[in-house]
Design an enzyme around this catalytic site. Sequence first.
Site, PDB file in Angstrom:
ATOM      1  N   GLU A  81      68.565  -6.007   7.370  1.00 36.64           N
ATOM      2  CA  GLU A  81      69.548  -6.818   6.669  1.00 36.64           C
ATOM      3  C   GLU A  81      70.969  -6.343   6.965  1.00 36.64           C
ATOM      4  OE1 GLU A  81      65.612  -6.913   4.775  1.00 36.64           O
ATOM      5  OE2 GLU A  81      66.946  -5.283   5.392  1.00 36.64           O
ATOM      6  N   ALA A 333      29.423  -0.360  17.970  1.00 40.49           N
ATOM      7  CA  ALA A 333      28.429  -0.848  17.012  1.00 40.49           C
ATOM      8  C   ALA A 333      28.456  -0.024  15.727  1.00 40.49           C
ATOM      9  CB  ALA A 333      27.041  -0.797  17.646  1.00 40.49           C
TER      10      ALA A 333
END
Length: 594
Positions: A81, A333
């Site tokens: 900002e 897996a």
Amino acid sequence: MALFLSLKACVPFIICKASMDNRNNGSHVLEATYIRRAALVADRSAGFTSPHPNFGCVIATGDGNIAGEGFLYAQGTKPAEVQAVEAAGELCRGATAYLNMEPGDCHGDHTAVSALVQGGITRVVIGMRHPLQHLRGSAVRALRSQGVHVDVLGEDLRSKLIEEARKICFLVNAPLICRAASRLPFSVLKYAMTLDGKIAASSGHATWISSKQSRNLVFELRGRSDAVIVGGNTVRRDNPRLTARHGGGHMPVRIVMSQTLNLPEEANLWDMSEVSTIVVTQRGARRSFQKLLASKGVEVVEFDILNPRDVMEYFHDRGCLSILWECGGTLAASAISSGIIHKVFAFVAPKIIGGKSAPSPVGDLGMVEMSQALNLIDVCYEQVGPDMLISGFLQPLPDMTPTIPSVDETFAVDPTVSPYESSIIFFYKTWDPYGAFSNFSPHPIQMPDGSGDYVTWLSVEHYYQAHKFVGVNDPLAQKCVERIKSAKSPEEAARIGRSMQRQQPHLIRSDWDNIKIDVMYKALKSKFSIYPHLNCMLVSTAGSVLVEASPHDLFWGGGRDGEGLNYLGRLLMQLRSEFLGESSSSSEISCLAV
């Protein structure tokens, strides 16, 4: 390339579809467009800001033009900002600021809120509230208390188009949201396979399945991650480097997961000159090999039982936000079965190699019927060179208002410590309300140089790292000081200083071990003397023990199991006593917290 990697092909689809399906939404078309732009700008810093959010700000004038924009480059750098306001200048007066996420800094000068208010912004549109409970809503309240009109997507603005823009804001910060909700790092499984589902030939040869374009995209993926993890098979078969290879900037830590430590004595991953490697293993595995790794500078972490979930919980405690899994089928897996994989990136090459014994990307999951198959969510498709990239989530993003650990729980970086112990205040990173105590906090300090003149350093960490080399009569040491001083963020300063310390230990000043505590103390004293709101925060902790809760730093931090020296916490307590005017604080200073 698509707009940004976390969304890939989905973003253009969302934008085009939204533009066609929501023509009657009036001003929401512009609102959504600017919020999407803020999200796109925010994503430029992915990998650099971790473990902090990706912040972006776009300032638009009444005639629809963009006057300024900015993004948070890394922790300790100028807020998005502030950059946007500086870029817009006088055009800020009466303009609207669009933020992809509610700011986390609300107090003091040169913060997001003060910049927007002082710049003359009259309206702020926020894509999503901050996902961390102790920061959630603070900036919204602060802005409204200053007379700024604030609209939050999904609360004050509602439509199909707004909801799609809001979803993009969530996707840009998906790692932080998932981490906050699940207390696990955001894990991405990446693999490349042939059209017939093979990740290597029957011989194990796998160079190269995917195209150069796909491999470049993988380097980008690595650069957005805190760590890259592989199994022992990958180390033995491929001898990878696992570097981002982008010529500088963020480099992810490399993690090797091996139960037996059946690993080669010589491997690219044991080269620590560019980036560090951590090996996780079963307790007691090959003690002699552990000593060999330690002699090379490789960190070894033992687990009673080695499994992906426990490993990820550990790296959550170390502050990791996003982890890229580049492992073989067996470990993939196991990770999927453990429920810790959030997203999948599958590169499919238009090649067929065959082979009954050729490995596939995911090993046995115990499924025997197609109805048990795991379905990806929010699937995206993109052509990358000759390859097809298919990506999607294995788990849905947490709800738009996810259950976030309470304020008390954010103190407990180590879950074995009771979060309700009122006499101990833990601080570590930005998810901690006391994160400003960190030497990485974005507060420049002024320190005298050798000639008595005052020099500005961007953070305490910049000053600390540079002084490892100050006074050493070597051009390389002097060059290193200048590199650290000009580093864009505290993380980069730390990376340069630590890397040089590993690679060129002879450049470290001979008295460093004796003076480093004093160097840190002087820098901290400057910081807490310059900034009144930090001084007030420190003084307000009177009566409490301060613990730097970094689980892996045993010198400055408290350590994972309380075995650390907590020197940073002790120095802060010493400063607190001085600010309070106490004549004797030896009991606090000598406290080895936790």
